[in-house]
Design a protein around this motif. Structure first.
Motif, short mmCIF file in Angstrom:
data_model
loop_
_atom_site.label_atom_id
_atom_site.label_comp_id
_atom_site.label_asym_id
_atom_site.label_seq_id
_atom_site.Cartn_x
_atom_site.Cartn_y
_atom_site.Cartn_z
N MET A 309 0.82 -1.21 0.00
CA MET A 309 0.00 0.00 0.00
C MET A 309 0.87 1.27 0.00
O MET A 309 0.54 2.26 -0.64
N LEU A 310 1.97 1.23 0.74
CA LEU A 310 2.87 2.38 0.73
C LEU A 310 3.44 2.63 -0.65
O LEU A 310 3.57 3.78 -1.09
N ARG A 311 3.79 1.55 -1.34
CA ARG A 311 4.32 1.72 -2.70
C ARG A 311 3.26 2.25 -3.64
O ARG A 311 3.52 3.14 -4.48
N ARG A 312 2.06 1.70 -3.55
CA ARG A 312 1.00 2.11 -4.48
C ARG A 312 0.60 3.57 -4.27
O ARG A 312 0.17 4.25 -5.20
N THR A 313 0.69 4.05 -3.03
CA THR A 313 0.35 5.45 -2.77
C THR A 313 1.53 6.39 -2.97
O THR A 313 1.38 7.60 -2.84
N GLY A 314 2.71 5.83 -3.25
CA GLY A 314 3.90 6.67 -3.42
C GLY A 314 4.31 7.38 -2.16
O GLY A 314 4.84 8.48 -2.19
N TYR A 315 4.09 6.70 -1.01
CA TYR A 315 4.29 7.38 0.27
C TYR A 315 5.74 7.81 0.47
O TYR A 315 6.00 8.94 0.88
N GLY A 316 6.68 6.94 0.19
CA GLY A 316 8.08 7.27 0.41
C GLY A 316 8.54 8.45 -0.42
O GLY A 316 9.24 9.35 0.07
N ALA A 317 8.15 8.47 -1.69
CA ALA A 317 8.56 9.56 -2.57
C ALA A 317 7.94 10.89 -2.15
O ALA A 317 8.52 11.95 -2.41
N ARG A 318 6.80 10.84 -1.49
CA ARG A 318 6.14 12.08 -1.08
C ARG A 318 6.63 12.57 0.27
O ARG A 318 6.96 13.75 0.43
N PHE A 319 6.66 11.66 1.28
CA PHE A 319 6.83 12.10 2.67
C PHE A 319 8.17 11.72 3.31
O PHE A 319 8.46 12.19 4.40
N LEU A 320 8.95 10.89 2.64
CA LEU A 320 10.24 10.51 3.20
C LEU A 320 11.41 11.12 2.46
O LEU A 320 12.40 11.53 3.05
N SER A 321 11.30 11.18 1.14
CA SER A 321 12.38 11.76 0.35
C SER A 321 11.93 12.92 -0.51
O SER A 321 12.75 13.60 -1.11
N GLY A 322 10.62 13.17 -0.58
CA GLY A 322 10.09 14.23 -1.42
C GLY A 322 9.88 15.54 -0.67
O GLY A 322 10.36 15.71 0.46
N PRO A 323 9.14 16.46 -1.27
CA PRO A 323 9.00 17.80 -0.70
C PRO A 323 7.97 17.91 0.42
O PRO A 323 7.94 18.91 1.13
N GLU A 324 7.13 16.88 0.60
CA GLU A 324 6.08 16.97 1.61
C GLU A 324 6.53 16.32 2.91
O GLU A 324 7.36 15.41 2.93
N ASN A 325 5.94 16.80 4.01
CA ASN A 325 6.17 16.21 5.33
C ASN A 325 4.84 15.80 5.93
O ASN A 325 3.84 16.49 5.79
N SER A 326 4.85 14.68 6.62
CA SER A 326 3.66 14.21 7.33
C SER A 326 4.09 13.64 8.67
O SER A 326 4.98 12.78 8.73
N VAL A 327 3.49 14.13 9.73
CA VAL A 327 3.82 13.62 11.06
C VAL A 327 3.47 12.14 11.17
O VAL A 327 4.07 11.39 11.94
N GLY A 328 2.53 11.68 10.34
CA GLY A 328 2.16 10.27 10.34
C GLY A 328 3.29 9.35 9.92
O GLY A 328 3.22 8.14 10.15
N ALA A 329 4.35 9.91 9.33
CA ALA A 329 5.49 9.08 8.93
C ALA A 329 6.16 8.43 10.14
O ALA A 329 6.79 7.38 10.03
N TYR A 330 6.02 9.05 11.31
CA TYR A 330 6.58 8.44 12.52
C TYR A 330 5.90 7.12 12.86
O TYR A 330 6.45 6.32 13.63
N ALA A 331 4.73 6.87 12.30
CA ALA A 331 4.05 5.58 12.52
C ALA A 331 4.78 4.44 11.83
O ALA A 331 4.45 3.27 12.07
N LEU A 332 5.79 4.74 11.00
CA LEU A 332 6.58 3.68 10.37
C LEU A 332 7.63 3.11 11.32
O LEU A 332 8.15 2.01 11.08
N ILE A 333 7.99 3.86 12.37
CA ILE A 333 9.08 3.42 13.25
C ILE A 333 8.66 2.20 14.07
O ILE A 333 9.39 1.19 14.12
N CYS A 334 7.51 2.26 14.70
CA CYS A 334 7.10 1.18 15.61
C CYS A 334 6.95 -0.17 14.91
O CYS A 334 7.37 -1.19 15.46
N PRO A 335 6.37 -0.25 13.71
CA PRO A 335 6.30 -1.56 13.06
C PRO A 335 7.68 -2.16 12.79
O PRO A 335 7.89 -3.37 12.99
N GLY A 336 8.63 -1.33 12.34
CA GLY A 336 9.98 -1.85 12.11
C GLY A 336 10.65 -2.31 13.38
O GLY A 336 11.27 -3.38 13.44
N VAL A 337 10.54 -1.49 14.43
CA VAL A 337 11.10 -1.87 15.73
C VAL A 337 10.45 -3.15 16.24
O VAL A 337 11.13 -4.08 16.70
#
Length: 402
Positions: A309-337
């Motif tokens: 789903m992250l790939r299909r929505t282009g989440y990384g390109a938008r909020f991790l390496s792109g020009p947009e910021n989203s506080v919701g990106a911090y929700a990626l830390i807990c699943p990896g941990v």
């Protein structure tokens, strides 16, 4: 009012997830000591065990212990620093019109990030005590009742917040189905599970049957509460996504099932240990292998689904390496941990415990590279997000949209 100069200046309760992620990473470094340092007389390693292992070990063991201490110290500091910052910001935020609007929308459940992070703060405090306080195990039985009271206080806060949210949407309506295209409503289940795993610690570690038994009962209540709330939220989220599609900015919440499963899995292991020691309920190594394998299997399935789903929505390109910021990106830390933590338990308690893998053999270290690689990845991601959200932009540099 002055204009915002960084994304974090536009506060959201989801910034508590930055503190939560830092605390979780600190725990992953403690697991190195938990599983790689001998502690035959105790269920967890304490300062004396670690000092003995450091003195008796070669340079590799000493490097591991030193790195673990540095990781625990750095990320525990970041955890408490970000928690204090969040508490101050949240206090101000509650006096704004944005807070009133949040409490009238689906996003009210974001406030559950507060008890979730407070429960993590207590856990991190215990980690610091075990690795840094000599003689702690001699007085630990006196600490368990206080820990139970602290976790219960956080649990009451979580239940009150959940009750306020459910009471509002059940009596006055207003739940936005079209904006519920995620698993964001599972945050309350995550908070309840974190309280439960904290309450389960005395079940596994106390030598007093009364304390262990009370811990088992209280932890089981929050396990059931988390499971019930989580299942309902999961069904509602799937229904909404099937009807209206995935909300792109909230796509990371699809992975929230992974940390919930990890926390509940550890809770069940602790309760099982307490039942074994004090109440004659015995589990074979094969039982634990099966339980942990089921949990890891479910996590892998949700991980595949969530990353797709992250790939299909282009989440990384938008909020991790792109020009947009989203506080919701911090929700990626807990699943990896959480994935790394559960892999450590699966390898050390499941595979090694059942005799399928030899402790410290070649296969053991090959498998252990997986949780360590995940841990390193999450360290990188947290530091990257902190730079994007908290660092002051250079003069003349525009602030990316949030």
């Amino acid at each position: 009012m002055p204009s915002a100069t960084r994304p974090a200046d536009r506060y959201s309760p989801l910034y508590l997830l930055a503190a939560l992620g830092a605390g979780g990473i600190a725990v992953t470094f403690f697991l190195w000591l938990m599983f790689w340092v001998p502690h035959p007389d105790r269920p967890v390693p304490v300062f004396e065990d670690i000092v003995a292992a450091f003195g008796a070990g070669d340079w590799r063991a000493q490097a591991m212990i030193g790195t673990a201490y540095l990781g625990i110290a750095f990320f525990a500091f970041q955890h408490y620093r970000l928690l204090i910052w969040n508490l101050m910001q949240l206090s101000r935020f509650k006096r704004t019109a944005d807070y009133a609007a949040l409490c009238a929308s689906n996003a009210e459940s974001q406030l559950m990030a507060l008890p979730l992070t407070l429960a993590m703060a207590i856990n991190v405090g215990f980690v610091l005590g075990m690795v840094a306080v000599p003689g702690l195990w001699g007085v630990v039985e006196w600490l368990f009742p206080g820990a139970v009271v602290a976790f219960l206080a956080v649990g009451v806060l979580a239940l009150r917040q959940l009750g306020a949210f459910l009471g509002r949407v059940k009596t006055t309506g207003g739940f936005d189905w079209t904006g519920n295209g995620s698993f964001a409503q599972m945050l309350p289940a995550f908070a309840l599970s974190m309280v439960g795993v904290g309450l389960s610690a005395p079940a596994a570690m106390s030598s007093v049957p009364l304390i262990s038994g009370a811990s088992i009962i209280l932890a089981t209540f929050f396990l059931v509460a988390s499971a019930v709330v989580g299942i309902v939220a999961l069904i509602l989220g799937v229904h909404s996504m099937m009807s209206h599609g995935v909300s792109a900015e909230a796509a990371p919440t699809i992975l929230i099932v992974i940390p919930i499963l990890t926390v509940l899995g550890i809770l069940m292991l602790r309760v099982g240990h307490g039942l074994h020691v004090h109440f004659g309920v015995h589990e074979a190594p094969g039982d634990m292998l099966l339980l942990l394998t089921k949990i890891v299997s479910a996590q892998v399935l949700f991980g595949i689904f969530g990353l797709a789903m992250l790939r299909r929505t282009g989440y990384g390109a938008r909020f991790l390496s792109g020009p947009e910021n989203s506080v919701g990106a911090y929700a990626l830390i807990c699943p990896g941990v959480a994935m790394g933590v559960m892999l450590q338990f699966w390898i050390n308690i499941g595979l090694v415990g059942a005799g399928l893998v030899a402790k410290f053999g070649v296969a053991f270290w090959v498998l252990s590279a997986l949780p360590v690689a995940t841990q390193v990845w999450m360290v990188w991601l947290l530091l990257r997000l902190n730079r994007r959200h908290f660092a002051r932009p250079r003069v003349g540099q525009p602030v990316a949209a949030q």
